[in-house]
Design an enzyme around this catalytic site. Structure first.
Site, PDB file in Angstrom:
ATOM      1  N   ARG A   1       0.823  -1.216   0.000  1.00  0.00           N
ATOM      2  CA  ARG A   1       0.000   0.000   0.000  1.00  0.00           C
ATOM      3  C   ARG A   1       0.856   1.264   0.000  1.00  0.00           C
ATOM      4  NH1 ARG A   1      -2.235   1.508   4.462  1.00  0.00           N
ATOM      5  NH2 ARG A   1      -2.574  -0.597   5.248  1.00  0.00           N
TER       6      ARG A   1
ATOM      7  N   ASP B   1      -8.531  18.204 -15.510  1.00  0.00           N
ATOM      8  CA  ASP B   1      -8.797  16.820 -15.891  1.00  0.00           C
ATOM      9  C   ASP B   1      -8.476  16.712 -17.379  1.00  0.00           C
ATOM     10  OD1 ASP B   1      -9.972  14.404 -16.751  1.00  0.00           O
ATOM     11  OD2 ASP B   1     -11.425  14.441 -15.114  1.00  0.00           O
TER      12      ASP B   1
END
Ligand SMILES: *Cc1c(COP(=O)(O)O)cnc(C)c1O
Length: 401
Positions: A78, A197
């Site tokens: 992780r 974006d």
């Protein structure tokens, strides 16, 4: 896009930057030949052994301070993964940023950005519609504790508050393909980070950091993966912000799987070729749709790209039901063409009035153009648009048959 830079000593004229097409196939892989490898290895380890727990403690402390990737193997999956890191390195090179941080999806990537800013007490977001439907929803519903002010590009400066942590735009936007002057918006943001974006344009057509954006987000599910088989997100940015994103990713767990990292790196190698070929198809289809009496309006970005949006005079649901080669499905950016009705699917979650105010008409269809032969694509669109009576050539053919 890239320039040929000679080093300044007057002697060494080696190229110090590489063109986008070269980066696409080499970035993130520069060490492979030295390792005796050609294809990048896939590291599926969830944990990494260490007999020196004092050294591990120091590595964990260093990560907690800066969020920098630890030297040597990660401590735990992780915290980082070497295969995913190759994709991050490559995407950062393509976007022209110091770093990139990958996530399990585009929405996980946007969530991490909001959490980074929110954790600094900067919960206010200024955003320009339209955005992808779930991005709109995440902000409107305040699911992560943020508060949004919607404005148009000219209103960004006036919408800023002392607690504004982020300005968010899409250009070309999903689904209308509306374009924004990124340089002007970046200027209006002052010291507030501008997130662009860049999912629709990809770094092949637009590199927002060169126009003043601090953060570039991708739904890597779309063009970066490019084959409709990977769900992923990524944020390209400076190393300081990347460190905070890695810390949030570690704490909240939205990590990208190493197999997905491998597929994304592989996808990047053909990104420039795919985007250019699909864009040529899209430009040709946009021109034919614009000349077609069954079509009321066509949206195609000035910077090009492989997305076309169009409004029909007839029933948009009939077009969706009528396609045979093109797949009627949400998502975009695959090697094959997809079509969907934003008001029913991708932007369903946005309030109907807000959706219409943002220019998303109920008659709008969004087409993601793939790599099929353009004549086959047009034949499919032509039959799906139907209504032979409004189309003289077909009426004649029917009369003959
Ligand atoms: C699809 C999309 C997203 C969300 O990405 P996921 O990978 O589906 O989570 C965000 N922005 C844009 C522009 C998109 O098209």
């Amino acid at each position: 896009m890239f320039t040929l830079c000679a080093m300044d000593n007057g002697m060494d004229t080696r190229r110090t930057t590489r063109a986008l097409a070269t980066e696409a196939v080499h970035a993130g892989r520069d060490d492979l030949a030295g390792l005796g490898l050609h294809a990048p290895p896939i590291d599926l380890s969830t944990t990494y052994p260490s007999y020196d727990s004092r050294a591990e403690a120091a590595r964990i402390d260093a990560f907690a301070t800066t969020g920098a990737e630890p030297d040597g193997p990660p401590v735990y999956g992780r915290l980082g993964n070497p295969t995913v890191a190759r994709f991050e390195t490559a995407l950062a090179r393509l976007e022209g940023t110091e770093s990139a941080v990958a996530f399990a999806s585009g929405m996980a990537a946007l969530s991490a950005v909001l959490l980074v800013r929110g954790s600094m007490g900067l919960r206010h977001v200024v955003a320009v519609r339209p955005l992808y439907g779930c991005s709109d929803h995440l902000l409107t519903a305040g699911l992560l504790g943020s508060e949004v002010t919607w404005t148009d590009p000219a209103g960004v400066a006036d919408a800023l508050r002392p607690d504004t942590g982020l300005v968010l735009v899409e250009s070309p936007a999903n689904p209308t393909l509306a374009e924004i002057d990124l340089r002007a918006v970046a200027h209006a943001c002052g010291s507030v980070p501008l997130l662009v974006d860049n999912t629709f344009a990809t770094p092949v057509l637009q590199r927002p950091v060169e126009q003043g954006a601090r953060l570039v987000l991708h739904s890597a599910t779309k063009y970066l993966g490019g084959h409709g088989d990977v769900l992923a997100g990524v944020v390209a940015c400076d190393e300081e912000f990347a460190g905070r994103l890695r810390q949030v990713r570690f704490a909240t767990g939205g990590v990208l799987h190493p197999l997905a990292g491998y597929l994304l790196l592989r996808g990047l190698s053909t990104l420039p070729v795919r985007v250019r070929a699909a864009s040529a198809n899209a430009a040709a289809l946009a021109a034919r749709l614009a000349a077609d009496p069954r079509v009321a309006r066509v949206h195609y970005p000035s910077i090009g790209g492989a997305m076309v949006a169009f409004e029909v005079h007839g029933d948009p649901h009939a077009v969706i039901a009528g396609v045979r080669l093109i797949t009627p499905a949400v998502s975009l950016g695959s090697v094959d063409s997809l079509i969907q009705h934003p008001a029913s699917i991708s932007h369903r979650i946005v309030d109907a009035d807000d959706r219409r105010d943002a220019g998303v008409s109920d008659r709008l269809l969004r087409l993601s153009v793939g790599l099929e032969d353009v004549e086959d694509l047009w034949a499919d669109l032509d039959q799906a648009l139907g209504t032979p009576s409004a189309h003289p050539a077909r009426t004649e053919a029917m009369a003959q048959g």
